[in-house]
Design a protein around this motif. Structure first.
Motif, PDB file in Angstrom:
ATOM      1  N   PRO A  97       0.809  -1.230   0.000  1.00  0.00           N
ATOM      2  CA  PRO A  97       0.000   0.000   0.000  1.00  0.00           C
ATOM      3  C   PRO A  97       0.837   1.274   0.000  1.00  0.00           C
ATOM      4  CG  PRO A  97      -0.848  -1.576   1.590  1.00  0.00           C
ATOM      5  CD  PRO A  97       0.457  -2.123   1.118  1.00  0.00           C
ATOM      6  N   GLY A  98       2.031   1.223   0.616  1.00  0.00           N
ATOM      7  CA  GLY A  98       2.882   2.409   0.683  1.00  0.00           C
ATOM      8  C   GLY A  98       3.322   2.916  -0.669  1.00  0.00           C
ATOM      9  N   ALA A  99       3.261   2.066  -1.704  1.00  0.00           N
ATOM     10  CA  ALA A  99       3.655   2.489  -3.047  1.00  0.00           C
ATOM     11  C   ALA A  99       2.809   3.668  -3.522  1.00  0.00           C
ATOM     12  CB  ALA A  99       3.517   1.318  -4.016  1.00  0.00           C
ATOM     13  N   ILE A 100       1.567   3.732  -3.069  1.00  0.00           N
ATOM     14  CA  ILE A 100       0.682   4.818  -3.510  1.00  0.00           C
ATOM     15  C   ILE A 100       1.170   6.172  -3.006  1.00  0.00           C
ATOM     16  CG2 ILE A 100      -1.708   5.658  -3.515  1.00  0.00           C
ATOM     17  CD1 ILE A 100      -1.119   2.984  -5.040  1.00  0.00           C
ATOM     18  N   PHE A 101       1.681   6.213  -1.776  1.00  0.00           N
ATOM     19  CA  PHE A 101       2.209   7.479  -1.247  1.00  0.00           C
ATOM     20  C   PHE A 101       3.343   7.987  -2.126  1.00  0.00           C
ATOM     21  CE2 PHE A 101       5.443   9.747   1.158  1.00  0.00           C
ATOM     22  CZ  PHE A 101       4.697  10.776   1.724  1.00  0.00           C
ATOM     23  N   ARG A 272      10.367   2.201  -4.642  1.00  0.00           N
ATOM     24  CA  ARG A 272      10.789   1.837  -5.988  1.00  0.00           C
ATOM     25  C   ARG A 272       9.604   1.625  -6.911  1.00  0.00           C
ATOM     26  NH1 ARG A 272      13.884  -3.846  -7.533  1.00  0.00           N
ATOM     27  NH2 ARG A 272      13.430  -3.780  -9.758  1.00  0.00           N
ATOM     28  N   TYR A 273       8.661   0.777  -6.493  1.00  0.00           N
ATOM     29  CA  TYR A 273       7.534   0.454  -7.371  1.00  0.00           C
ATOM     30  C   TYR A 273       6.540   1.608  -7.468  1.00  0.00           C
ATOM     31  CZ  TYR A 273       9.245  -4.301  -7.686  1.00  0.00           C
ATOM     32  OH  TYR A 273      10.022  -5.400  -7.941  1.00  0.00           O
ATOM     33  N   GLY A 274       6.374   2.350  -6.386  1.00  0.00           N
ATOM     34  CA  GLY A 274       5.446   3.480  -6.417  1.00  0.00           C
ATOM     35  C   GLY A 274       5.909   4.570  -7.357  1.00  0.00           C
ATOM     36  N   VAL A 275       7.181   4.981  -7.213  1.00  0.00           N
ATOM     37  CA  VAL A 275       7.715   6.048  -8.063  1.00  0.00           C
ATOM     38  C   VAL A 275       7.793   5.607  -9.520  1.00  0.00           C
ATOM     39  CG1 VAL A 275       9.737   7.480  -8.529  1.00  0.00           C
ATOM     40  CG2 VAL A 275       8.979   7.134  -6.174  1.00  0.00           C
ATOM     41  N   ALA A 276       8.320   4.400  -9.761  1.00  0.00           N
ATOM     42  CA  ALA A 276       8.486   3.921 -11.139  1.00  0.00           C
ATOM     43  C   ALA A 276       7.153   3.793 -11.854  1.00  0.00           C
ATOM     44  CB  ALA A 276       9.225   2.586 -11.143  1.00  0.00           C
ATOM     45  N   ARG A 277       6.167   3.157 -11.215  1.00  0.00           N
ATOM     46  CA  ARG A 277       4.857   2.976 -11.849  1.00  0.00           C
ATOM     47  C   ARG A 277       4.112   4.298 -11.966  1.00  0.00           C
ATOM     48  NH1 ARG A 277       4.382  -1.104 -15.191  1.00  0.00           N
ATOM     49  NH2 ARG A 277       5.956  -2.578 -14.496  1.00  0.00           N
TER      50      ARG A 277
END
Length: 453
Positions: A97-101, A272-277
């Motif tokens: 869930p933290g990827a959204i932030f 990593r996944y939040g920023v990249a996506r």
């Protein structure tokens, strides 16, 4: 072939998850400081500029370009795509869930980057041999870098865009559509591919006027349809919404405090996944959307810069966030992580908690709108670069080839092609960012002078 594919994957991983991750975010922070937080100062004005004169039937686009809203709609057509459904789901499964932030943070700084891209695209636009307005990064790249080096960077960028978006990227989009409709409605992939290819051909061959007419009508309707469906599911799962929102912030800084499978994530994975996506979804800094913003018929370049910021806001803070909240409030994330399921099926499972058997069908229909509008947007961006390299005479044969690739993409899923698309998507960013940073003073001066006005 497998060996080549593995090499491409490794190179793409380095480009996207390390090099561009820091370059794109760093450029966003740099432009935010240089423009004195233009995305905050001018947000209200930008919002009113977009929706104050909102219309589904603007003036007909032609040689002088599109209206400001038509240019924004064309940009959003490319921005709001499969990344807002499949990409969001992938980020949640891979980063928690933290990827959204971190998506939000990247988008916030990306709004300043895309402001700079749009301003520079407006300032450097030209007319082609037929008197039609053209523009995009190739023109501000050659403006700042004279001689052979500038020409090399511009040609490199143009070729990367044509390959990444016009050909391989549009194969990815058509494959997403055919897969979703085969799963949801059992429609043969070739049949769906043929329909998509014929519709694309009809719009492509209508030129800029038909592209603008399509995007200004379809983009607002598709966004409203998806947001209404997501809102209904959120209302049905309203009891889980507070914990869903909380999990985004807990997951961004202390993921081990989460319950379930998401507790195994780390802050680094979320980032990593939040920023990249997020960057892949909103396209800020990638050099794609300036092709649309360049041909907006506006009085001042800074006006379109402000409008461009709203495109990133809608893509990430509205559409992508709604997808994330639906998935998180549905309670399916842990199950999907354990099963190793990612992409569109995660979103379909989440919508099924509210819509039952209609959930996967609803996602498939929305994916059709999202992916098809992206095909139109990406075709237009590539078309501008075809004109730059070979002139207006090359547009018709290019259009025919793209239609063929759209049909083939619905039938085939060649892993190498998909991975090459990711790689060239990343490579095209590099010359664009070099030019953006070199011209940052021009953007800062323009923002300051416009503020005085």
């Amino acid at each position: 072939m497998d060996a080549v594919n593995n090499v491409i994957v490794q190179i793409s991983d380095v480009v996207w998850n390390y090099l561009l991750l820091f370059l794109l975010v760093g450029t966003g922070i740099f432009f935010t400081i240089r423009t004195r937080f233009v995305q905050v100062r001018r947000f209200k004005t930008a919002w009113m500029r977009v929706f104050g004169g909102f219309s589904l039937k603007g003036k007909k686009a032609g040689k002088d370009g599109m209206s400001s809203f038509q240019a924004l709609a064309t940009a959003i057509a490319a921005q709001v795509g499969t990344g807002n459904i499949a990409g969001c789901a992938t980020a949640l499964v891979s980063g928690g869930p933290g990827a959204i932030f971190w998506m939000w943070l990247a988008a916030f700084f990306g709004m300043a980057t895309i402001y700079g891209e749009a301003v520079l695209a407006q300032k450097s636009k030209k007319r082609d041999e037929n008197g039609e307005v053209v523009g995009g990064p190739v023109y501000y790249i050659t403006h700042v870098f004279k001689g052979g080096f500038g020409r090399f960077l511009a040609v490199f960028f143009a070729v990367a865009v044509i390959l990444a978006l016009g050909f391989m990227g549009n194969m990815v989009q058509s494959n997403s559509i055919s897969d979703a409709f085969y799963t949801a409605f059992a429609i043969p992939r070739w049949a769906m591919g043929l329909v998509v290819a014929l519709l694309a051909a009809f719009i492509f061959l209508g030129g800029i006027s038909r592209i603008a007419s399509f995007t200004e009508k379809v983009v607002p309707v598709m966004a409203a349809l998806y947001l209404c469906g997501a809102l209904i599911v959120l209302i049905m799962n309203i009891g889980n919404l507070p914990s869903a929102v909380a999990s985004i912030f807990v997951g961004a800084f202390c993921p081990r405090a989460l319950a379930g499978s998401a507790a195994g994530m780390t802050v680094r994975m979320a980032m990593r996944y939040g920023v990249a996506r997020g960057l892949f979804s909103n396209e800020a800094g990638m050099g794609s959307t300036p092709h649309a913003h360049a041909i907006a018929d506006v009085k001042d370049p800074e006006e379109q810069g402000e409008v461009a910021m709203i495109g990133v806001f809608i893509d990430t803070f509205v559409v992508l966030t709604m997808t994330a909240l639906v998935i998180l409030s549905s309670g399916v994330l842990d199950e999907m992580i354990d099963a190793g399921t990612t992409g569109t099926p995660v979103a379909q499972a989440a919508f099924a908690t509210g819509f039952k058997g209609f959930g996967p069908k609803f996602v498939a229909v929305c994916l059709l709108f999202f992916a098809f509008s992206t095909i139109i947007g990406w075709y237009f961006f590539a078309r501008q670069n075809v004109k730059y390299l070979w002139g207006a005479k090359a547009v018709l044969p290019f259009s025919i080839i793209v239609v063929a690739f759209v049909f083939l993409g619905s039938l085939l899923k060649v892993e190498l092609v998909w991975n090459l698309s990711d790689l060239f998507n990343g490579l095209m960013v590099i010359p664009n960012l070099i030019a953006l940073l070199a011209l940052s003073g021009v953007v800062a001066k323009a923002a300051a002078e416009f503020r005085k006005k």
